[in-house]
Write a protein that holds these residues in place. Structure first.
Motif, short mmCIF file in Angstrom:
data_model
loop_
_atom_site.label_atom_id
_atom_site.label_comp_id
_atom_site.label_asym_id
_atom_site.label_seq_id
_atom_site.Cartn_x
_atom_site.Cartn_y
_atom_site.Cartn_z
N ILE A 167 -16.47 15.62 5.10
CA ILE A 167 -15.81 14.30 5.29
C ILE A 167 -16.52 13.06 5.28
CG2 ILE A 167 -15.38 14.59 7.64
CD1 ILE A 167 -12.71 13.47 5.14
N GLU A 168 -17.71 13.44 5.97
CA GLU A 168 -18.61 12.43 6.11
C GLU A 168 -19.30 11.96 4.80
OE1 GLU A 168 -22.34 10.36 7.06
OE2 GLU A 168 -22.24 12.52 6.49
N VAL A 170 -18.43 12.49 1.59
CA VAL A 170 -17.93 11.92 0.68
C VAL A 170 -18.01 10.33 0.50
CG1 VAL A 170 -16.02 13.67 -0.03
CG2 VAL A 170 -15.74 11.78 1.86
N SER A 171 -18.30 9.72 1.50
CA SER A 171 -18.46 8.38 1.56
C SER A 171 -19.68 7.89 1.09
CB SER A 171 -18.08 7.40 2.95
OG SER A 171 -19.12 8.03 4.00
N ILE A 174 -19.89 6.86 -2.73
CA ILE A 174 -19.22 5.65 -2.82
C ILE A 174 -19.99 4.43 -2.47
CG2 ILE A 174 -16.91 4.65 -2.32
CD1 ILE A 174 -15.72 7.27 -1.95
N SER A 194 -9.14 13.73 -6.92
CA SER A 194 -9.08 13.26 -5.74
C SER A 194 -10.64 12.68 -5.29
CB SER A 194 -8.97 14.14 -4.60
OG SER A 194 -8.75 13.80 -3.29
N LEU A 195 -11.00 13.01 -4.05
CA LEU A 195 -12.37 12.19 -3.59
C LEU A 195 -13.59 12.66 -4.37
CD1 LEU A 195 -11.61 12.26 0.18
CD2 LEU A 195 -11.59 10.49 -1.01
N LEU A 198 -13.56 10.65 -7.18
CA LEU A 198 -13.71 8.90 -6.70
C LEU A 198 -14.94 8.87 -6.56
CD1 LEU A 198 -12.22 6.49 -5.89
CD2 LEU A 198 -12.34 7.46 -3.64
N VAL A 216 -5.19 11.65 -7.89
CA VAL A 216 -5.27 11.57 -6.43
C VAL A 216 -5.24 12.95 -6.02
CG1 VAL A 216 -2.89 11.20 -5.84
CG2 VAL A 216 -4.59 10.35 -4.24
N GLU B 167 -4.47 10.36 1.46
CA GLU B 167 -3.70 9.24 0.43
C GLU B 167 -2.27 9.61 0.40
OE1 GLU B 167 -6.60 11.05 0.38
OE2 GLU B 167 -7.82 10.57 -1.43
N LEU B 176 -5.84 6.46 -4.42
CA LEU B 176 -7.15 6.93 -4.22
C LEU B 176 -7.96 5.78 -4.17
CD1 LEU B 176 -8.77 9.63 -4.24
CD2 LEU B 176 -8.86 9.28 -6.87
N VAL B 179 -9.19 4.02 -1.06
CA VAL B 179 -10.19 4.69 -0.26
C VAL B 179 -11.63 3.84 -0.58
CG1 VAL B 179 -11.46 6.85 0.34
CG2 VAL B 179 -9.15 7.07 -0.06
N TYR B 205 -6.96 13.48 7.78
CA TYR B 205 -7.27 14.14 6.80
C TYR B 205 -7.81 13.23 5.45
CZ TYR B 205 -4.98 18.17 9.10
OH TYR B 205 -4.71 19.11 9.93
N CYS B 206 -8.65 13.77 4.73
CA CYS B 206 -9.13 13.47 3.50
C CYS B 206 -9.48 11.97 3.23
CB CYS B 206 -7.79 13.59 2.25
SG CYS B 206 -8.15 13.97 0.74
N GLY B 207 -8.72 11.02 2.43
CA GLY B 207 -9.39 9.84 2.42
C GLY B 207 -9.30 8.81 3.70
N ALA B 209 -9.77 9.81 6.76
CA ALA B 209 -10.80 10.48 7.55
C ALA B 209 -12.35 9.88 7.17
CB ALA B 209 -10.61 11.80 7.66
N ALA B 210 -12.17 10.04 5.73
CA ALA B 210 -13.45 9.27 5.28
C ALA B 210 -13.73 8.02 5.50
CB ALA B 210 -13.61 9.57 3.56
#
Lengths: 310, 283
Positions: A167-168, A170-171, A174, A194-195, A198, A216, B167, B176, B179, B205-207, B209-210
């Motif tokens: 979770i950390e 993925v950013s 970006i 999804s992520l 992205l 998404v 999301e 999406l 995010v 969760y997911c976005g 949380a990111a």
């Protein structure tokens, strides 16, 4: 034909006939024409879910095919220099029509062994961090444009990846892509979910193949959340509006690369060449722009996305 | 086969308790199974008095918990959720927005504004789980981005309370993109020297949380479930069984991704401590 999609079932007897004729050294023009006609019938009225199925076709040209065909002197770089190497991300430096570029893409693997090794293209935290590292390398050291190839079912969900901070992670790509002071072109060649998708799609120009999708959530996952029933994924797929045409109209995607009737897997070379031309076109215009301007434009572009009432 | 037939199976409960939903019936704690009077539960900040399980809070309860009383004033109230894709699942999205608005009075899954916390001026955003799972839609993303810019302009510390399922599927690709948009806004806020304290509550969760994970100091409430995917997607995608424990705030703390895990009673005090340090910094 190795593998027919469920909605192409009507072609099965035709392909069988074709093979038999080939065995007996008979002329096949007639039957080939029939196949083309049938394909045309099917491919002119595709539903969103069928497009998703084409995008996931095992024979569809994947990132490795594009890299082999479009880039000279490609050399792969490994590892995030923190915790490990994720084979589901292929990244490295190559030469595209004479200019050095950084190439990043998700890899699904061609053989079963590779597919398992690459997690079917699902990205681990190491993979996300590797993307960020290569982006920074391209932006600071090589000052080379970045080209990404997106074909991933998303971030990998597992015990280890949660432990390593999926979770950390993925950013990181970006942010790295937003900061990069070089032109970026993203190419969606198959599924983009999804992520995971992205994280590679923050770009100045997004190119998309006609039968690929960018969503998404996977239609199956979405159906299990909204309907509590996986079988409703076909219904959900058309609601999600994730095809290239939909996204082009929404202004998310800048260019669609046309695919022949029957999909990219029926004419790999042609599609790969067309994709290469599209990338070349976009890069040519992007390279003329000021580096700082590119970055601010990119940030502004993403800031504007979203529809709400005010 | 599960031999222990007497063990109660854990249900995934996805609702927020409000007065309307529980009238006089006592509430059963999802963790220990004890019955609690709703008034007692509310008095106790919606924490189970027997086992310390943290129930979900409504958005107004959350604001009351964090902000000094009467100091919260909302900004960007004009931004509303719309249905841009003509989306339809079991309900049409239009109908769903209408229904949720009727139940909660909200237009969007986040409320943003300025407030005083322990006397310090702050920019505050609070997610409403009761609004379609607190999911991140276009309106939500826009409100968050504007809040972050508001905080950046006025040099206020930024505090966002997350409770979101990720999301919003009903807004497709637009959700999406929110995010990316929000993560970028947070980054430019942090670069300008701003303090961003995300507070992760159950669930994140997911976005979303990111986004929270890009915070300067990351606080999570005790027992919150935090992860890349919610329980249903995990079941759908993961071929292996992922223990619920691994997604709890405590194990994320152990793995080094959170700064502090706090009880709900101590949440405000913890935030104030950081605000104090931030205000006293030598410039």
């Amino acid at each position: 034909m190795k593998y027919l999609l469920p909605f192409e079932k009507s072609l099965k007897p035709l392909y069988k006939e074709l093979e038999e004729k080939k065995k007996n050294w008979e002329t096949t023009n007639n039957i080939e024409e029939k196949i083309q006609q049938e394909l045309k019938k099917i491919y002119n009225n595709l539903t969103a879910y069928q497009i998703a199925q084409i995008a996931r076709h095992p024979d569809r040209p994947n990132t490795t095919d594009y890299i082999n065909a479009l880039f000279e002197d490609f050399i792969e770089l490994h590892g995030d220099k923190k915790s490990g190497d994720d084979p589901s991300i292929i990244a490295g430096m190559g030469s595209f029509k004479g200019t050095t570029v950084a190439v990043i893409g998700s890899r699904k693997g061609n053989t079963l062994k590779d597919m398992i090794l690459c997690n079917h293209g699902m990205i681990k935290p190491e993979g996300f961090r590797k993307i960020a590292r290569i982006v920074n390398l391209a932006s600071t050291t090589f000052k080379s444009p970045i080209i990404t190839f997106i074909d991933t079912p998303g971030a990998f969900v597992s015990k280890e990846s949660e432990k390593k901070g999926q979770i950390e992670a993925v950013s990181e790509p970006i942010l790295a892509l937003f900061k990069a002071k070089v032109p970026i072109a993203a190419v969606i060649i198959g599924e983009g979910i999804s992520l995971g998708a992205l994280s590679m799609s923050i770009a100045d120009k997004i190119i998309m193949l006609k039968y690929s999708f960018f969503s998404v959530i996977s239609p199956e996952g979405g159906a299990s959340i909204l309907y509590n029933d996986r079988k409703k994924s076909e219904e959900l797929a058309s609601s999600l509006k994730f095809t290239a045409a939909n996204l082009f109209n929404a202004g998310i995607v800048d260019k669609i690369v046309n695919e022949p009737i029957g999909g990219a897997h029926r004419n790999k070379e042609k599609v790969i060449k067309a994709t290469g031309d599209a990338i070349n076109n976009e890069l040519e215009t992007l390279l003329k722009e000021n580096e700082k301007q590119l970055k601010t434009n990119r940030i502004e572009k993403y800031k504007k996305i979203g529809i709400y009432a005010d | 086969m599960d031999i222990n037939i007497f063990r109660r199976k854990k249900k995934i409960v996805v609702s927020v308790l409000t007065e309307k939903k529980v009238k006089e019936t006592p509430v059963r704690c999802q963790s220990c199974g004890n019955l609690i009077k709703y008034e007692d539960l509310k008095e106790n900040l919606k924490v189970c008095p027997y086992c310390g399980y943290h129930f979900r809070m409504t958005i107004s309860e959350r604001i009351n918990l964090i902000a000094d009383s009467g100091t919260f004033s909302e900004i960007d109230t004009e931004i509303k959720t719309v249905d841009m894709l003509d989306f339809k699942d079991l309900l049409t999205y239009k109908e769903r927005i209408k229904q949720t608005k009727k139940e909660t009075g909200l237009d969007c899954a986040v409320i943003t504004g300025k407030a005083k916390i322990g006397g310090f001026n702050t920019a505050v955003g609070v997610f409403a789980f009761e609004f379609i799972g607190g999911s991140l839609g276009s309106a939500t993303g826009e409100k968050l981005t504007r809040l972050i810019e508001y905080a950046k302009k006025r040099k206020l510390p930024l505090i966002i309370v997350f409770s979101s399922g990720g999301e919003r599927i009903q807004e497709g690709i637009y959700s999406l993109m929110q995010v990316a948009k929000t993560i970028q806004a947070v980054d430019s806020f942090k670069k300008s020297g701003g303090l961003f304290i995300p507070i992760l509550t159950n669930p994140s969760y997911c976005g979303t949380a990111a986004i929270a994970m890009t915070g300067s100091i990351i606080i999570a409430e005790k027992g919150s479930s935090i992860g890349i995917s919610g329980p249903r997607i995990t079941k759908e995608v993961a071929k292996q069984n992922i223990p619920d424990k691994l997604k709890q705030a405590e194990s994320l703390l152990q793995n080094g991704f959170l700064d502090i895990v706090v009880d709900r009673y101590l949440l405000k005090a913890t935030i104030i401590q950081f605000l104090k340090h931030y205000n006293r910094r030598a410039i």
